[in-house]
Design an enzyme around this catalytic site. Sequence first.
Site, mmCIF file in Angstrom:
data_model
loop_
_atom_site.group_PDB
_atom_site.id
_atom_site.type_symbol
_atom_site.label_atom_id
_atom_site.label_comp_id
_atom_site.label_asym_id
_atom_site.label_seq_id
_atom_site.Cartn_x
_atom_site.Cartn_y
_atom_site.Cartn_z
ATOM 1 N N GLY A 1 -0.060 -7.655 11.535
ATOM 2 C CA GLY A 1 1.261 -8.745 11.236
ATOM 3 C C GLY A 1 0.620 -9.347 10.251
ATOM 4 O O GLY A 1 0.911 -9.331 9.196
ATOM 5 N N SER B 1 -3.031 -1.435 9.625
ATOM 6 C CA SER B 1 -2.046 -2.885 9.143
ATOM 7 C C SER B 1 -2.769 -4.223 8.644
ATOM 8 O O SER B 1 -4.116 -3.487 7.521
ATOM 9 C CB SER B 1 -0.605 -3.334 9.379
ATOM 10 O OG SER B 1 -0.118 -4.083 8.562
ATOM 11 N N ASP C 1 3.214 5.780 2.660
ATOM 12 C CA ASP C 1 3.419 4.833 3.006
ATOM 13 C C ASP C 1 3.589 3.774 1.679
ATOM 14 O O ASP C 1 2.843 3.655 0.727
ATOM 15 C CB ASP C 1 1.955 4.101 3.959
ATOM 16 C CG ASP C 1 2.082 2.236 4.402
ATOM 17 O OD1 ASP C 1 3.721 2.367 4.371
ATOM 18 O OD2 ASP C 1 0.651 2.135 4.771
ATOM 19 N N HIS D 1 3.109 4.114 7.559
ATOM 20 C CA HIS D 1 1.824 3.320 8.110
ATOM 21 C C HIS D 1 1.909 3.343 9.122
ATOM 22 O O HIS D 1 0.238 3.124 9.031
ATOM 23 C CB HIS D 1 3.454 2.456 8.414
ATOM 24 C CG HIS D 1 2.396 0.968 7.736
ATOM 25 N ND1 HIS D 1 1.605 0.263 6.302
ATOM 26 C CD2 HIS D 1 1.795 -0.417 8.453
ATOM 27 C CE1 HIS D 1 1.001 -0.297 7.282
ATOM 28 N NE2 HIS D 1 1.331 -1.033 8.203
#
Length: 492
Positions: A81, A180, A416, A469
């Site tokens: 996030g 991520s 990605d 991703h």
Amino acid sequence: MDKKFLVPLCILLMLLSVKAAPRRSLITHLPGFSGKFLSHHYSGYVSIDGNAETGKNLFYYFVSSERNPRKDPVVLWLNGGPGCSSFDGFVYEHGPFNFKAAESKENLPTLHNNPYSWSKVSNVIYLDSPTGVGFSYSKNISKYSTGDLQTASDTHAFLLKWFEQFPEFQANPFYISGESYAGIYVPTLAFEIAKEIQHRTKPVINLKGYLVGNGVTDPKFDNNAFIPFVHGMGLISDTIYENVHASCKENYYNSDSESDQCAKSMEKVSKAIQGLNVYNILEPCHHDPEVATNLSSNLPLSFQKLGLTERPLPVRKRMFGRAWPFRAPVRDGPVTLWPQLLANTRHVPCVSDEVATSWLNDISVRKAIHVDVASGTWELCTDRISFDHDAGGMIPYHKNLTKLGYRALIYSGDHDMCVPFTGSEAWTSSLGYKTVDEWRSWSSNDQIAGFLQAYENNLTFLTVKGAGHTVPEYKPREALDFYSRWLDGKSI
């Protein structure tokens, strides 16, 4: 020992394992699932920084290993996030179930056992972190202001209490994993634990290493990887590449120093890749029906790098998101969260979270997995936290951890565009470690599944061919293959 005693002994050991763990956390059923659990599942809250009324209540879902829970590694999973729930990984990537969308809104999604779940070979803790994300909450909203370092400290505090509640797993090898923005979470947490191990803090967490998938790491390497990636993939012409290369002088990440000509060249790049799925260039990027055209990549890179938008971004397909910002640079200071970045739609580009949202907000599901009412509505990515990137680049963390002897696997889906593999390949090489396994292919199901290069100090960089991703979402069999081999210390 007489063989007739082996079966009763195994049953006894299993019962003792259940008894040792907090019985109130045991999950006995899940709405939408009619099969048999292949291992024990637990969920609930661990309160840190005070009690449940005043402190932070971190929610976890724990799946014990289907193979040998008493000996298999315990692996913590963190989605990124920042602000995105780790149920993302549970529902869409490597959790114990595959979810099938309901045919109508009146029904729940149906669940089936996932043949490629990471719980096949490991015990997995899915943690909603930091406080305010997913089902984790605090009644004191000041606790929702946090950053990299505080998040690492809080997660460490969670783990210490979790292992006190599940003492039968304290001796198991422990690994941290994520993808991520968890490219920040994972090494900062690992370093926090490593420091306490050196100080002999009790209980000692048996940390052995960590895994990072398509992880945000360093602004220079991450964002300078973008132009070589789109050129190498044939998404921009040689002419566009040569112009941007010359005008930006290989400095694509520092917008403050961009010349007018560099900015114009970057605009040509943005126009060329318009409409592509940023999380997997091989996949379609469906948009919200209310948006007339697909604008998923149709934003000037200067705006993208600043975390600003002039218009709504589209959505719709499956779960792809969980990266900040639209491209990968991470700068010191306040981080723009996805719902803030996309205030007009509250959706991540190319993302649909209908399956997870409908299941996790169902009253019967929440009751079955012991969710507190005070946690509120579950969202894939929240804007109720404020978050500072205050840990700097991650390269010093990786150097320190690998030199301390911890194993590290850095893996990348090679299609990605958000956090391109070219950046991860470059920064792992930049550590200056001696190559011990030169660039070669690796196989899964008798097919080439990707490539890897291994370095001294137990550092491995690995690509997964055709993945985006979120690697286990696109290539679940291949992901389980490299994951299980690496955890078992076998050659990939």
